[in-house]
Design a protein around this motif. Structure first.
Motif, PDB file in Angstrom:
ATOM      1  N   CYS A   7      22.319  39.876  29.410  1.00 25.66           N
ATOM      2  CA  CYS A   7      22.001  41.365  30.014  1.00 25.66           C
ATOM      3  C   CYS A   7      22.052  42.863  29.448  1.00 25.66           C
ATOM      4  O   CYS A   7      21.299  43.653  29.952  1.00 25.66           O
ATOM      5  N   ARG A   8      22.376  42.276  28.259  1.00 28.67           N
ATOM      6  CA  ARG A   8      22.767  44.143  27.610  1.00 28.67           C
ATOM      7  C   ARG A   8      21.244  43.894  27.060  1.00 28.67           C
ATOM      8  O   ARG A   8      20.167  44.623  27.027  1.00 28.67           O
ATOM      9  N   ARG A   9      20.113  42.975  26.848  1.00 28.56           N
ATOM     10  CA  ARG A   9      19.012  42.898  26.283  1.00 28.56           C
ATOM     11  C   ARG A   9      17.496  43.538  27.518  1.00 28.56           C
ATOM     12  O   ARG A   9      16.864  44.141  27.511  1.00 28.56           O
ATOM     13  N   ALA A  10      18.400  42.489  28.692  1.00 26.22           N
ATOM     14  CA  ALA A  10      17.791  43.114  30.192  1.00 26.22           C
ATOM     15  C   ALA A  10      17.449  44.280  30.805  1.00 26.22           C
ATOM     16  O   ALA A  10      16.544  45.339  30.634  1.00 26.22           O
ATOM     17  N   ALA A  11      19.101  45.269  30.277  1.00 26.56           N
ATOM     18  CA  ALA A  11      19.171  46.570  30.470  1.00 26.56           C
ATOM     19  C   ALA A  11      18.517  47.338  28.771  1.00 26.56           C
ATOM     20  O   ALA A  11      17.874  48.426  29.681  1.00 26.56           O
ATOM     21  N   ALA A  12      17.921  46.979  28.130  1.00 25.33           N
ATOM     22  CA  ALA A  12      17.683  47.863  26.939  1.00 25.33           C
ATOM     23  C   ALA A  12      15.952  47.797  27.325  1.00 25.33           C
ATOM     24  O   ALA A  12      15.311  48.877  27.298  1.00 25.33           O
ATOM     25  N   GLU A  13      15.272  46.434  28.054  1.00 24.07           N
ATOM     26  CA  GLU A  13      14.590  46.391  28.241  1.00 24.07           C
ATOM     27  C   GLU A  13      13.775  47.605  29.183  1.00 24.07           C
ATOM     28  O   GLU A  13      12.842  47.654  29.739  1.00 24.07           O
ATOM     29  N   ALA A  14      14.615  47.800  30.350  1.00 28.29           N
ATOM     30  CA  ALA A  14      14.104  48.422  31.417  1.00 28.29           C
ATOM     31  C   ALA A  14      14.191  49.763  30.981  1.00 28.29           C
ATOM     32  O   ALA A  14      13.557  50.695  31.659  1.00 28.29           O
ATOM     33  N   VAL A  15      15.097  50.480  29.512  1.00 23.69           N
ATOM     34  CA  VAL A  15      14.763  51.613  29.472  1.00 23.69           C
ATOM     35  C   VAL A  15      13.900  51.793  28.397  1.00 23.69           C
ATOM     36  O   VAL A  15      14.075  52.905  28.150  1.00 23.69           O
ATOM     37  N   ALA A  16      13.087  50.692  28.010  1.00 18.49           N
ATOM     38  CA  ALA A  16      12.530  50.881  26.718  1.00 18.49           C
ATOM     39  C   ALA A  16      11.423  52.044  26.438  1.00 18.49           C
ATOM     40  O   ALA A  16      11.257  52.157  25.457  1.00 18.49           O
ATOM     41  N   ASP A  17      10.681  52.276  27.383  1.00 18.23           N
ATOM     42  CA  ASP A  17      10.440  53.383  27.848  1.00 18.23           C
ATOM     43  C   ASP A  17      10.567  54.635  27.475  1.00 18.23           C
ATOM     44  O   ASP A  17       9.411  55.552  28.059  1.00 18.23           O
ATOM     45  N   ALA A  93      20.812  43.191  35.075  1.00 23.16           N
ATOM     46  CA  ALA A  93      20.808  44.289  34.635  1.00 23.16           C
ATOM     47  C   ALA A  93      20.659  45.595  35.293  1.00 23.16           C
ATOM     48  O   ALA A  93      21.567  46.708  35.185  1.00 23.16           O
ATOM     49  N   GLY A  94      20.362  45.949  36.497  1.00 27.08           N
ATOM     50  CA  GLY A  94      20.310  46.376  37.739  1.00 27.08           C
ATOM     51  C   GLY A  94      21.358  47.125  37.272  1.00 27.08           C
ATOM     52  O   GLY A  94      22.467  48.105  37.551  1.00 27.08           O
ATOM     53  N   VAL A  95      22.647  46.468  38.222  1.00 25.17           N
ATOM     54  CA  VAL A  95      24.286  47.016  38.155  1.00 25.17           C
ATOM     55  C   VAL A  95      24.583  47.262  37.416  1.00 25.17           C
ATOM     56  O   VAL A  95      25.517  48.234  37.154  1.00 25.17           O
ATOM     57  N   GLN A  96      24.250  46.525  35.733  1.00 24.24           N
ATOM     58  CA  GLN A  96      24.914  47.201  34.355  1.00 24.24           C
ATOM     59  C   GLN A  96      24.454  48.775  34.183  1.00 24.24           C
ATOM     60  O   GLN A  96      25.279  49.355  33.912  1.00 24.24           O
ATOM     61  N   LEU A  97      22.866  48.903  34.718  1.00 22.91           N
ATOM     62  CA  LEU A  97      23.000  49.911  34.376  1.00 22.91           C
ATOM     63  C   LEU A  97      23.290  51.476  35.848  1.00 22.91           C
ATOM     64  O   LEU A  97      23.264  52.395  34.612  1.00 22.91           O
ATOM     65  N   ILE A  98      23.168  50.676  36.586  1.00 24.18           N
ATOM     66  CA  ILE A  98      24.063  51.785  37.145  1.00 24.18           C
ATOM     67  C   ILE A  98      25.540  52.023  36.814  1.00 24.18           C
ATOM     68  O   ILE A  98      25.810  53.449  36.876  1.00 24.18           O
ATOM     69  N   TYR A  99      26.214  51.065  36.912  1.00 25.86           N
ATOM     70  CA  TYR A  99      27.672  51.588  36.556  1.00 25.86           C
ATOM     71  C   TYR A  99      27.627  52.414  35.039  1.00 25.86           C
ATOM     72  O   TYR A  99      28.773  53.387  35.009  1.00 25.86           O
ATOM     73  N   GLU A 100      26.906  51.798  33.945  1.00 14.58           N
ATOM     74  CA  GLU A 100      27.233  52.747  32.639  1.00 14.58           C
ATOM     75  C   GLU A 100      26.521  54.455  33.807  1.00 14.58           C
ATOM     76  O   GLU A 100      27.028  55.261  32.587  1.00 14.58           O
ATOM     77  N   GLY A 101      25.456  54.650  33.755  1.00 20.40           N
ATOM     78  CA  GLY A 101      25.329  55.874  34.895  1.00 20.40           C
ATOM     79  C   GLY A 101      26.956  56.468  35.508  1.00 20.40           C
ATOM     80  O   GLY A 101      26.194  57.624  35.019  1.00 20.40           O
ATOM     81  N   LEU A 102      26.765  56.022  36.290  1.00 20.13           N
ATOM     82  CA  LEU A 102      28.329  56.525  36.831  1.00 20.13           C
ATOM     83  C   LEU A 102      29.587  56.580  35.979  1.00 20.13           C
ATOM     84  O   LEU A 102      29.997  57.942  36.250  1.00 20.13           O
ATOM     85  N   ARG A 103      29.840  56.134  35.288  1.00 22.97           N
ATOM     86  CA  ARG A 103      30.903  55.723  34.934  1.00 22.97           C
ATOM     87  C   ARG A 103      30.178  56.948  33.321  1.00 22.97           C
ATOM     88  O   ARG A 103      31.216  57.755  32.863  1.00 22.97           O
ATOM     89  N   LEU A 104      29.332  57.556  33.250  1.00 21.86           N
ATOM     90  CA  LEU A 104      29.017  58.618  31.584  1.00 21.86           C
ATOM     91  C   LEU A 104      28.554  60.099  32.568  1.00 21.86           C
ATOM     92  O   LEU A 104      29.447  60.974  31.781  1.00 21.86           O
TER      93      LEU A 104
END
Length: 255
Positions: A7-17, A93-104
């Protein structure tokens, strides 16, 4: 835990650019420090529902066959390093990214850095940009899934809760921490639903009860995956949702 690493790798890849590099580094650091519980639960839920789909003599109550389960997983060429299908890992990774954004976003709303020293204010600028990007990328990864609607409702509920957090605490006597914890509760449900629909299933009452139990235990901060998710316990999965009381704090739109 391999699922958390995937999950961490996939999340990182989604924001790599993401640019500039300083903003990318801020987001990468946020993901490096994060508990991957939402993403890992998504993968666990997919595995659990795929297994349940084969319990009834090869066919589930929804007509989901073992062959369908195999197709939903994809072949070996489309699997991640831990054996999970790449598509399901992307949804996790999509679920994880949404959570991290809302948590922040929640953290910024409660402790505004712009009222502090100049250095903290600069971090705040990165944080608010990072929060927007994380949520947007998470939505992008879930946009074409049956979990997209639940993702939208999760963000809407979060916005309502945070907007009226103080009023709810004063007028209704609700603990602000309980209102904040609605985010974790909703995200865990999103994880379960995302994992289930990834294998063509509706989440079972037993699986939804697992999400409720986790939400009761974690409050407003997810622990490391290995501390609370070592596989779905049969005793928890066998519980009926009808016997489980939802402890979601009163939302801004609740009667």
């Amino acid at each position: 835990m391999e699922k958390a690493d995937s999950c961490r790798r996939a999340a990182a890849e989604a924001v790599a650019d993401v640019e500039p590099p300083q903003l990318h580094d801020y987001i990468e650091g946020t993901l490096d420090r994060a508990s991957m519980l939402p993403g890992a639960l998504t993968l666990e839920s997919a595995a659990a529902m795929a297994s349940e789909g084969r319990v009834f003599g090869g066919e589930s109550e929804q007509g989901f066959t073992e062959a369908d389960a195999d197709r939903s997983r994809g072949d070996g060429r489309n699997r991640g390093s831990d054996g999970e299908p790449d598509g399901i890992v992307t949804h996790a990774a999509g679920v994880q990214l949404i959570y991290e954004g809302l948590r922040l976003t929640r953290s910024l709303a409660h402790d505004e850095p712009w009222t502090a020293a100049d250095g903290d204010a600069g971090d705040g600028d990165f944080a608010i940009l990072a929060a927007d990007i994380l949520v947007a990328r998470g939505f992008y990864l879930l946009a074409r899934t049956d979990a997209a609607g639940k993702a939208v409702r999760t963000v809407q509920s979060f916005g309502r809760d945070q907007t009226r957090r103080t009023d709810l605490a004063v007028e209704g006597g609700t603990d602000p921490a309980a209102i904040d914890a609605n985010l974790e509760r909703d995200v865990l449900e999103l994880a379960v639903r995302t994992g289930a629909v990834a294998v063509g299933e509706t989440p079972s009452p037993r699986l939804l009860a697992v999400a409720e139990d986790l939400a009761d235990a974690v409050g407003t901060s997810f622990p490391p995956v290995e501390d609370c998710l070592t596989g779905l316990e049969p005793s928890a999965r066998d519980r009926s949702l009808e016997d489980h009381t939802t402890d979601r704090a009163t939302s801004a739109t609740d009667p």
